[in-house]
Design a protein around this motif. Structure first.
Motif, short mmCIF file in Angstrom:
data_model
loop_
_atom_site.label_atom_id
_atom_site.label_comp_id
_atom_site.label_asym_id
_atom_site.label_seq_id
_atom_site.Cartn_x
_atom_site.Cartn_y
_atom_site.Cartn_z
N TYR A 99 0.81 -1.21 0.00
CA TYR A 99 0.00 0.00 0.00
C TYR A 99 0.85 1.27 0.00
O TYR A 99 0.33 2.38 -0.12
N THR A 137 0.03 7.35 1.92
CA THR A 137 -1.11 6.95 1.12
C THR A 137 -2.34 7.73 1.59
O THR A 137 -2.57 7.82 2.80
N ALA A 175 -5.96 8.42 2.80
CA ALA A 175 -6.97 7.61 3.48
C ALA A 175 -8.25 8.43 3.58
O ALA A 175 -8.28 9.49 4.22
N LEU A 181 -1.04 2.90 9.61
CA LEU A 181 -1.98 1.87 9.19
C LEU A 181 -1.90 0.68 10.13
O LEU A 181 -2.92 0.15 10.56
N ILE A 203 -11.46 -1.61 6.57
CA ILE A 203 -10.49 -0.87 5.78
C ILE A 203 -10.48 -1.51 4.40
O ILE A 203 -10.29 -2.72 4.27
N THR A 217 -9.16 -1.07 0.15
CA THR A 217 -8.17 -0.45 -0.72
C THR A 217 -8.78 -0.31 -2.11
O THR A 217 -9.71 -1.04 -2.46
N ASP A 224 -4.27 -0.26 -5.13
CA ASP A 224 -3.63 -0.36 -3.81
C ASP A 224 -2.88 0.91 -3.41
O ASP A 224 -1.87 0.86 -2.74
N LEU A 242 -6.71 4.33 0.49
CA LEU A 242 -7.45 3.53 1.46
C LEU A 242 -8.79 4.18 1.77
O LEU A 242 -8.92 5.41 1.74
#
Length: 108
Positions: A7, A14, A16, A37, A72, A74, A78, A81
């Motif tokens: 991820y 990333t 979210a 995460l 959660i 994805t 990927d 999130l």
């Protein structure tokens, strides 16, 4: 626990997106790194990475406006999130339930 590195293959951070479980409302967007995460998955409450402070933060740790995580997801690549939560209190630091409370354009 699943290897979380995939991820973060494109970036150390990333996006979210946080969504309310009961209504589907988008509450906020923040960034996660692998450690935040992992902490989210271990504790069941959201943890993010602050780009401005360069540190982890637990949502609601000081305000009490916590986010209990239920799922959660994805995206297909990927690299984003989706965090499904039950929000206690306001998600936004302004006191609004959602950070997305201002309309800048609307079809007429």
């Amino acid at each position: 626990m699943e290897d979380l590195k995939k991820y973060f293959a494109k970036s150390e951070l990333t996006p979210a997106i946080v969504q309310e479980k009961s209504t589907g409302e988008v509450l906020m967007m923040a960034y996660m790194n692998e450690e935040s995460l992992r902490k989210t998955m271990e504790t069941g409450y959201t943890w993010f990475y602050s780009r401005s402070r360069q540190e982890l933060w637990n949502k609601g740790a000081t305000s009490g406006h916590v986010q209990k995580v239920y799922e959660i997801r994805t995206d297909c690549d990927d690299d984003t999130l989706l965090i499904i939560v039950e929000q206690t209190g306001a998600a936004c630091h302004t006191g609004n339930h959602s950070c997305f409370y201002r309309t800048i354009w609307e079809e007429k």
